[in-house]
Scaffold this motif. Structure first.
Motif, PDB file in Angstrom:
ATOM      1  N   ALA A   9      31.476  34.404  37.885  1.00  0.00           N
ATOM      2  CA  ALA A   9      32.655  33.690  38.379  1.00  0.00           C
ATOM      3  C   ALA A   9      32.283  32.965  39.658  1.00  0.00           C
ATOM      4  CB  ALA A   9      33.810  34.648  38.630  1.00  0.00           C
ATOM      5  N   ASN A  10      32.803  31.756  39.798  1.00  0.00           N
ATOM      6  CA  ASN A  10      32.628  31.027  41.053  1.00  0.00           C
ATOM      7  C   ASN A  10      33.892  30.234  41.334  1.00  0.00           C
ATOM      8  OD1 ASN A  10      32.218  29.138  39.005  1.00  0.00           O
ATOM      9  ND2 ASN A  10      30.731  27.958  40.196  1.00  0.00           N
ATOM     10  N   LYS A  11      33.978  29.711  42.538  1.00  0.00           N
ATOM     11  CA  LYS A  11      35.211  29.052  42.959  1.00  0.00           C
ATOM     12  C   LYS A  11      35.105  27.544  42.782  1.00  0.00           C
ATOM     13  CE  LYS A  11      38.671  30.441  46.326  1.00  0.00           C
ATOM     14  NZ  LYS A  11      38.922  30.932  47.698  1.00  0.00           N
ATOM     15  N   TRP A  27      39.177  30.778  41.424  1.00  0.00           N
ATOM     16  CA  TRP A  27      38.048  31.460  40.808  1.00  0.00           C
ATOM     17  C   TRP A  27      38.030  31.176  39.309  1.00  0.00           C
ATOM     18  CZ3 TRP A  27      34.131  33.508  43.368  1.00  0.00           C
ATOM     19  CH2 TRP A  27      34.308  33.820  44.712  1.00  0.00           C
ATOM     20  N   LYS A  52      36.073  31.955  35.690  1.00  0.00           N
ATOM     21  CA  LYS A  52      35.174  32.904  35.041  1.00  0.00           C
ATOM     22  C   LYS A  52      34.370  32.224  33.930  1.00  0.00           C
ATOM     23  CE  LYS A  52      37.787  37.105  36.041  1.00  0.00           C
ATOM     24  NZ  LYS A  52      38.292  38.394  35.501  1.00  0.00           N
ATOM     25  N   ARG A  84      32.888  44.849  38.997  1.00  0.00           N
ATOM     26  CA  ARG A  84      32.755  43.598  39.735  1.00  0.00           C
ATOM     27  C   ARG A  84      31.768  43.743  40.890  1.00  0.00           C
ATOM     28  NH1 ARG A  84      38.792  43.416  40.883  1.00  0.00           N
ATOM     29  NH2 ARG A  84      38.610  45.338  39.688  1.00  0.00           N
ATOM     30  N   TYR A 137      30.623  37.756  41.020  1.00  0.00           N
ATOM     31  CA  TYR A 137      31.332  36.693  41.725  1.00  0.00           C
ATOM     32  C   TYR A 137      30.398  36.118  42.791  1.00  0.00           C
ATOM     33  CZ  TYR A 137      35.729  38.201  39.611  1.00  0.00           C
ATOM     34  OH  TYR A 137      36.730  38.504  38.721  1.00  0.00           O
ATOM     35  N   ASN A 141      36.110  35.997  50.476  1.00  0.00           N
ATOM     36  CA  ASN A 141      35.905  36.070  49.027  1.00  0.00           C
ATOM     37  C   ASN A 141      35.988  37.501  48.516  1.00  0.00           C
ATOM     38  OD1 ASN A 141      33.406  33.377  48.928  1.00  0.00           O
ATOM     39  ND2 ASN A 141      35.638  33.306  48.986  1.00  0.00           N
ATOM     40  N   THR A 175      38.432  38.949  45.514  1.00  0.00           N
ATOM     41  CA  THR A 175      37.856  39.407  44.244  1.00  0.00           C
ATOM     42  C   THR A 175      37.752  40.917  44.113  1.00  0.00           C
ATOM     43  OG1 THR A 175      35.596  39.224  45.126  1.00  0.00           O
ATOM     44  CG2 THR A 175      36.524  37.272  44.044  1.00  0.00           C
TER      45      THR A 175
END
Length: 590
Positions: free
Chosen positions: A25-27, A32, A34, A214, A241, A252, A256
């Protein structure tokens, strides 16, 4: 199912065991996003097809310059599956270092993340003798991108050829080449096989909790420790993440709620300093409680059996009033910090563990994939403060009888240095033992401890050997000291160049009526110098006479990668620092 033998087998394992869970996952645009295992496989495969169409041959090097993000993994696995060798490079190094690494590795294709990185490579492109094309991850008008590679793969699929190549790749084949960050000399290309990185993953797979789903990743994936942890997260079915940047790690984490994160000691030290500075601003009863809780944390026993009933009661109060607030800064689930790259201060191991953020430590080098030893949660006596844990299964360790240098042998050891058989022969002896350059010992019960680095030790004119790293680590317990280098080769005593933590120092000046405003004014102010002398005196008390810092010099520069005082893994470059402060060092010994 069977354990993975090649790194790209992690994709098959993930799909078979955790088909519904996101992998990364990144922004993007403040949200965010997935990424699924299906996307992972498809895009990695398109990269493989594209590389085959471009004529990349088995064993050929392909460079990747990017921060951690899902696409990093697509390129990594895509290159590996078609038999190529990924050469990940730090996004923060100099143009001269890029030029050397890219020419030495002979890459024809480079994937970079951003426009700024593209411009860095474009500026030296005429000097890159083998380069054919640069692709970007972030789209730039008129510049080939990773989307073009996906499209190229879609237009020229070679499924049978790819499967044939994958089937022929063995666990002992080179998967990646990582250039050492180089505290001294020219970077060396460390050739690592699939086996070594997977030995690390399988060796530590029991430490994270079974229900942890996570992880947060912020260090560059070209840092081999973070990369290995990234593979571990994939193996265990966690969602990874990727933090936006180092400055947004706390933010972050709150968004998350990860269970685990890897970090280098410098980052953990700065975490503590931030907590300390926050407490310094408190007053009255709150300040007394905060200071009490911090001191209580330094006395925390990692082994529950050694905690007295009285301590447990005090800890319960401290947790309710102070520690719980600290935990909230990293989200509601955070359980483990994994420190790698250098030794961590023992007091920080105690403190963060007391807070409820168990601090685990590993030891190794890039040449060892990278772990040799690591603390774990299932040892009979648990973790021990100051120890880097136990030697991983399948790895042999012994110590040089004269110097106590740590020697390592096993499938985790590199295949060698690229195009440097002479350097390889210096590092790995005829019996296969890799000479780490570190010193240490193993205590009763199998716990490994580090005592220093052989090449950094120096001898005073009085004939005494001084291990500067041990002294520096001790002094950096002070919130006033951000960085420090001990000097004294051939001199009568040890001295130090000290880079203060100016955020802390500015706060202190404000609270104590010191009018100095600029860095230059602060390091020359008599009150500041007297305060640092008290710091030096405090830590000298714990050292032998020949190890004590008799004189010091405060400097105004921040030591970082930009001025080449620190490596990308945030270790000090002694040669560069010595050259920059050569006049100041001379003054120390007059």
């Amino acid at each position: 199912m069977n354990e993975p033998q090649r790194l790209f087998d992690l994709i098959d394992r993930r799909e078979a065991m955790y088909p519904e869970k996101a992998v990364f996952a990144n922004k993007k645009d403040g949200q965010w996003v997935k990424h699924t295992i299906k996307e992972y496989r498809e895009k990695a495969t398109m990269i493989s097809y594209a590389m085959l169409h471009l004529g990349v041959e088995r064993g050929e090097n392909v460079a990747l310059i990017s921060a951690g993000r899902p696409e990093w993994n697509y390129v990594d696995m895509g290159v590996q599956m078609m038999g190529g060798v990924l050469v990940p490079i730090y996004p923060t190094i100099s143009a001269a270092e890029y030029e050397y690494i890219l020419n030495h590795s002979g890459v024809r294709y480079i994937i970079v993340e951003t426009e700024s990185l593209y411009k860095k490579i474009a500026a030296i492109r005429e000097k890159l003798t083998t380069l054919q094309e640069v692709y970007t991850i972030t789209p730039i008008e008129g510049v080939p991108s990773i989307e073009d590679l996906y499209k190229l793969g879609q237009e020229h699929p070679q499924p049978e050829e790819l499967e044939k190549i994958k089937a022929s790749i063995t666990t002992d084949d080179v998967a990646t080449m990582i250039y050492t960050s180089g505290t001294t000399g020219t970077p060396k290309g460390v050739m690592l096989a699939h086996r070594g990185l997977l030995m690390n993953v399988l060796g530590i797979k029991e430490s994270p909790g079974k229900d942890w789903d996570r992880a947060l990743s912020w260090m560059p994936l070209c840092h081999v420790y973070e990369r290995m942890m990234n593979y571990l997260y994939q193996y265990l079915g966690m969602e990874t993440y990727y933090a936006e940047n180092v400055g947004k790690v706390a933010e972050n984490a709150q968004e998350t709620n990860p269970y685990i994160m890897a970090a280098v000691p410098r980052f953990i030290e700065k975490m503590y300093d931030k907590i300390y500075r926050k407490g310094e601003k408190l007053t009255g009863f709150k300040k007394k409680v905060f200071d009490w809780a911090l001191e209580l944390g330094f006395d925390y026993e990692l082994n529950p059996k050694k905690r007295t009933l009285c301590y447990k009661m005090k800890h319960k109060v401290a947790d309710k009033m102070v520690y719980s607030e600290i935990r909230k800064s990293l989200g509601s689930n955070f359980r483990m910090l994994v420190s790698g790259g250098a030794s961590i201060q023992p007091r920080l191991t105690r403190f963060f563990s007391a807070v409820g953020l168990d601090l685990y430590e590993g030891y190794g080098l890039t040449e060892c994939s990278p772990l040799i030893a690591v603390t774990n949660s299932y040892a009979e006596e648990g973790r021990k403060v100051g120890s880097v844990g136990f030697v991983l299964p399948g790895i042999e360790v012994r110590f040089d009888p004269d110097s106590n240098e740590i020697l390592c042998r096993g499938g985790n050891v590199m295949k060698g240095y690229y195009k440097a058989p002479d350097l390889t022969a210096e590092a790995i002896d005829e019996e296969g033992w890799f000479h780490t350059g570190d010193t240490g010992y193993i205590s009763k019960g199998g716990y490994m401890y580090l005592t220093g680095r052989t090449k950094n030790m120096f001898k005073t004119s009085m004939g005494k050997f001084v291990n500067p790293e041990v002294i520096e680590e001790k002094f950096k317990e002070s919130a006033f000291i951000l960085d420090m280098m001990v000097v004294g080769e051939g001199e009568k005593f040890a001295a130090a160049i000290i880079a203060p933590d100016f955020d802390m120092l500015k706060d202190w000046c404000g609270r104590h009526g010191v009018t100095a405003k600029t860095r230059e004014e602060m390091v020359a102010d008599p009150a500041v110098l007297a305060r640092f002398q008290r710091v030096v005196d405090k830590y000298n008390d714990a050292l032998g006479n020949y190890e004590q810092v008799k004189r010091f010099r405060l400097v105004t520069e921040t030591w970082g990668t930009d001025n080449h005082f620190l490596t990308p893994t945030l270790k000090i470059k002694r040669k560069n620092i010595t050259a920059f402060y050569q006049e100041a060092i001379k003054e120390l010994f007059k």
